[in-house]
Design a protein around this motif. Structure first.
Motif, mmCIF file in Angstrom:
data_model
loop_
_atom_site.group_PDB
_atom_site.id
_atom_site.type_symbol
_atom_site.label_atom_id
_atom_site.label_comp_id
_atom_site.label_asym_id
_atom_site.label_seq_id
_atom_site.Cartn_x
_atom_site.Cartn_y
_atom_site.Cartn_z
ATOM 1 N N PRO A 58 0.821 -1.213 0.000
ATOM 2 C CA PRO A 58 0.000 0.000 0.000
ATOM 3 C C PRO A 58 0.851 1.257 0.000
ATOM 4 O O PRO A 58 2.014 1.245 0.406
ATOM 5 C CB PRO A 58 -0.834 -0.127 1.282
ATOM 6 N N ILE A 59 0.248 2.340 -0.474
ATOM 7 C CA ILE A 59 0.957 3.614 -0.545
ATOM 8 C C ILE A 59 0.475 4.547 0.563
ATOM 9 O O ILE A 59 -0.693 4.550 0.946
ATOM 10 C CB ILE A 59 0.778 4.296 -1.914
ATOM 11 N N LEU A 60 1.425 5.335 1.072
ATOM 12 C CA LEU A 60 1.136 6.401 2.027
ATOM 13 C C LEU A 60 1.118 7.698 1.235
ATOM 14 O O LEU A 60 2.119 8.091 0.634
ATOM 15 C CB LEU A 60 2.205 6.434 3.111
ATOM 16 N N LYS A 61 -0.016 8.393 1.216
ATOM 17 C CA LYS A 61 -0.184 9.587 0.397
ATOM 18 C C LYS A 61 0.140 10.839 1.203
ATOM 19 O O LYS A 61 -0.401 11.022 2.299
ATOM 20 C CB LYS A 61 -1.619 9.683 -0.120
ATOM 21 N N VAL A 62 0.975 11.693 0.626
ATOM 22 C CA VAL A 62 1.417 12.900 1.313
ATOM 23 C C VAL A 62 1.252 14.094 0.390
ATOM 24 O O VAL A 62 1.601 14.038 -0.795
ATOM 25 C CB VAL A 62 2.889 12.784 1.761
ATOM 26 N N ASN A 63 0.703 15.185 0.936
ATOM 27 C CA ASN A 63 0.657 16.458 0.236
ATOM 28 C C ASN A 63 0.677 17.564 1.275
ATOM 29 O O ASN A 63 -0.200 17.637 2.133
ATOM 30 C CB ASN A 63 -0.606 16.567 -0.630
ATOM 31 N N VAL A 64 1.691 18.420 1.231
ATOM 32 C CA VAL A 64 1.876 19.418 2.284
ATOM 33 C C VAL A 64 0.811 20.508 2.250
ATOM 34 O O VAL A 64 0.657 21.262 3.208
ATOM 35 C CB VAL A 64 3.280 20.054 2.218
ATOM 36 N N ASN A 65 0.043 20.584 1.163
ATOM 37 C CA ASN A 65 -1.041 21.561 1.068
ATOM 38 C C ASN A 65 -2.390 20.975 1.484
ATOM 39 O O ASN A 65 -3.441 21.530 1.174
ATOM 40 C CB ASN A 65 -1.115 22.125 -0.350
ATOM 41 N N GLY B 133 -12.360 16.481 13.712
ATOM 42 C CA GLY B 133 -11.210 16.664 14.579
ATOM 43 C C GLY B 133 -10.485 15.371 14.865
ATOM 44 O O GLY B 133 -9.915 15.179 15.947
ATOM 45 N N ILE B 134 -10.492 14.465 13.890
ATOM 46 C CA ILE B 134 -9.904 13.134 14.045
ATOM 47 C C ILE B 134 -8.586 13.075 13.269
ATOM 48 O O ILE B 134 -8.527 13.491 12.105
ATOM 49 C CB ILE B 134 -10.878 12.057 13.527
ATOM 50 N N ARG B 135 -7.542 12.560 13.907
ATOM 51 C CA ARG B 135 -6.276 12.371 13.191
ATOM 52 C C ARG B 135 -6.500 11.375 12.055
ATOM 53 O O ARG B 135 -7.020 10.275 12.262
ATOM 54 C CB ARG B 135 -5.197 11.848 14.130
ATOM 55 N N THR B 136 -6.120 11.785 10.847
ATOM 56 C CA THR B 136 -6.419 10.999 9.659
ATOM 57 C C THR B 136 -5.165 10.821 8.818
ATOM 58 O O THR B 136 -4.342 11.739 8.703
ATOM 59 C CB THR B 136 -7.524 11.678 8.827
ATOM 60 N N VAL B 137 -5.027 9.642 8.236
ATOM 61 C CA VAL B 137 -3.879 9.289 7.414
ATOM 62 C C VAL B 137 -4.403 8.786 6.076
ATOM 63 O O VAL B 137 -5.284 7.923 6.033
ATOM 64 C CB VAL B 137 -3.033 8.176 8.082
ATOM 65 N N ASP B 138 -3.877 9.313 4.972
ATOM 66 C CA ASP B 138 -4.310 8.889 3.643
ATOM 67 C C ASP B 138 -3.400 7.795 3.100
ATOM 68 O O ASP B 138 -2.178 7.961 3.031
ATOM 69 C CB ASP B 138 -4.316 10.072 2.682
ATOM 70 N N ILE B 139 -4.032 6.688 2.716
ATOM 71 C CA ILE B 139 -3.305 5.539 2.189
ATOM 72 C C ILE B 139 -4.080 4.985 0.991
ATOM 73 O O ILE B 139 -5.082 5.537 0.580
ATOM 74 C CB ILE B 139 -3.130 4.430 3.255
ATOM 75 N N GLY B 140 -3.631 3.850 0.453
ATOM 76 C CA GLY B 140 -4.371 3.193 -0.621
ATOM 77 C C GLY B 140 -3.531 2.173 -1.347
ATOM 78 O O GLY B 140 -2.467 1.764 -0.879
#
Length: 432
Positions: free
Chosen positions: A339-346, A394-401
């Motif tokens: 799986p990929i960890l998705k990151v975007n600083v914006n 207000g939940i800590r969220t992480v984007d993956i896929g």
């Protein structure tokens, strides 16, 4: 630290069955609910009073499902671990007056839903499926899973420049499928056909939510059958993995320190702003009612949400061998690379460093590799339900896929291992 994997190639086989049986969000949530029922979950109605009993429960609303498992003796302030996904995919949806045509052809009037790759729908055998709303207030799912419609492409003899200048499609004029011949187009013909198909008396259907879908089944391909081609992987691949992971984790009973949750929303492809979308009140309402049903206070709700984590699981872009320059030069996710960890600083994705640590720990526990995805700086970045979920609750969220090719095509492509690698990582995350 890794544990024996729970899922293997059989999970991918089952994914292909799930994709084929889920041509619309309504079918997808019905199939997810059926799998959860077999794992001991039970449906609760939003209009009923909820009790605080332990066990697996789920709520269905339109094309969305929220399911959760309460361990025996879980305090009211127990945090949640949420797998978020979406059930909708870009497609062609039937208009309120569907019967149209001309020049001896009978056609179905459709509207473009989301952002499909329009050319992928041309010259493809298409079925029709969705939800029929009946006069008595009930609804019925229908699926014409056979070649019924087709969007015919213009012959090259009538567009000689198509290969040199590119295909130009007008969404209104060029995307209306044909489904028969005749000049006597009559209002009501399509719905009458669907009433007959569904075994309903004439005149019972008063509303409909219908989508066109390709009827070619998912298939393994490649020299060693190492790839999977199929429709609606964005994002039923994640819905299926989340359902399987939740059912597996629920089997542990009271041996859980979190309340595992599956939140599969509709309408992500057009902004999530609906009563069944991630930007609506559905998830927050369900989580709050779960806290209050167990005797919790607003303070308990605040404590639970503060320690809650959501993995927003959606498909992402694998590096394309013919267009590698469109990707970031140092981030080239590969199919079957995990799986990929998705990151975007914006904040097009919700991942930050602390979220990365949560996902890395889950993958390490599951013995699953993972990759990082970031967009090329010169290319606009897509988004997901992740930032919406983080901001709204207000939940800590992480984007993956999972990394795929041909995203938003009528038929997408992934590696055969990635679906079960994702499911194993989700199990580890939900277990905490």
């Amino acid at each position: 630290m890794s544990e024996p994997p729970r899922f293997d190639r059989g999970h991918t086989d089952d994914l292909m069955s799930f994709l084929a049986a889920s041509p619309t969000p309504y079918h997808a949530v019905a199939n997810a609910a059926d799998r959860l029922e077999k794992a001991g979950f039970r449906q609760v109605a939003e209009t009923d009073a909820w009790d605080g009993t332990a066990g697996g429960k789920y709520v269905l609303r339109g094309g969305a499902i929220i399911a959760w498992y309460v361990p025996e003796g879980a305090p009211a302030h127990t945090p949640f671990r949420i797998v978020g996904a979406h059930t909708d995919s870009p497609t062609l949806r039937v208009k309120p007056r569907p019967d149209s045509g001309g020049h001896g052809w009978r056609q179905v009037a459709v509207e473009i839903y989301g952002g499909p790759l329009l050319n992928s729908w041309l010259d493809r055998d298409l079925g029709l499926a969705g939800r029929l709303s009946l006069r008595d207030g009930s609804s019925r799912l229908v699926d014409v899973d056979r070649p019924l419609l087709r969007v015919p492409q213009l012959a090259i003899h009538l567009d000689r420049a198509v290969n040199s200048d590119g295909l130009k499609l007008d969404k209104q004029r060029h995307m209306q499928p044909v489904w028969g011949m005749g000049d006597d187009v009559r209002d009501g013909d399509l719905i009458a056909f669907l009433e007959e198909t569904a075994g309903l008396p004439s005149g019972q259907v008063t509303g409909w939510d219908l989508s066109v879908h390709p009827v070619e089944p998912p298939a393994y391909l490649g020299r060693d059958r190492e790839l999977v081609a199929g429709p609606r992987m964005d994002n039923l691949l994640s819905v299926h993995a989340g359902t399987a992971a939740l059912a597996a984790v629920a089997g542990r009973g009271s041996d859980l320190s979190f309340i595992p949750v599956l939140a599969a929303f509709d309408h992500e492809e057009n902004g999530s702003q609906s009563d069944t979308g991630a930007d609506g009140p559905l998830l927050g309402g369900v989580l709050e009612r779960s806290v209050f049903a167990r005797g919790g206070s607003y303070e308990d709700r605040a404590r639970a949400f503060a320690a809650t984590v959501c993995l927003s699981s959606d498909t992402g872009h694998a590096v394309h061998p013919n267009y590698a320059e469109r990707h970031d030069p140092t981030h080239h996710p590969r199919v079957d690379g995990g799986p990929i960890l998705k990151v975007n600083v914006n904040n097009r994705y919700a991942t930050d460093g602390s979220g990365r640590a949560v996902f890395a720990a889950a993958c390490e526990k599951a013995g699953v590799p993972f990759q990082s995805f970031v967009s090329n700086n010169a290319m606009p970045c897509g988004t997901t339900i992740g930032p919406i979920t983080a901001a709204r609750h207000g939940i800590r969220t992480v984007d993956i896929g999972v990394a795929i090719l041909s995203m938003h095509s009528a038929r997408e492509l992934c590696g055969a291992k990635d679906p079960y690698l994702l499911a194993n990582a989700l199990v580890a995350f939900l277990e905490g």
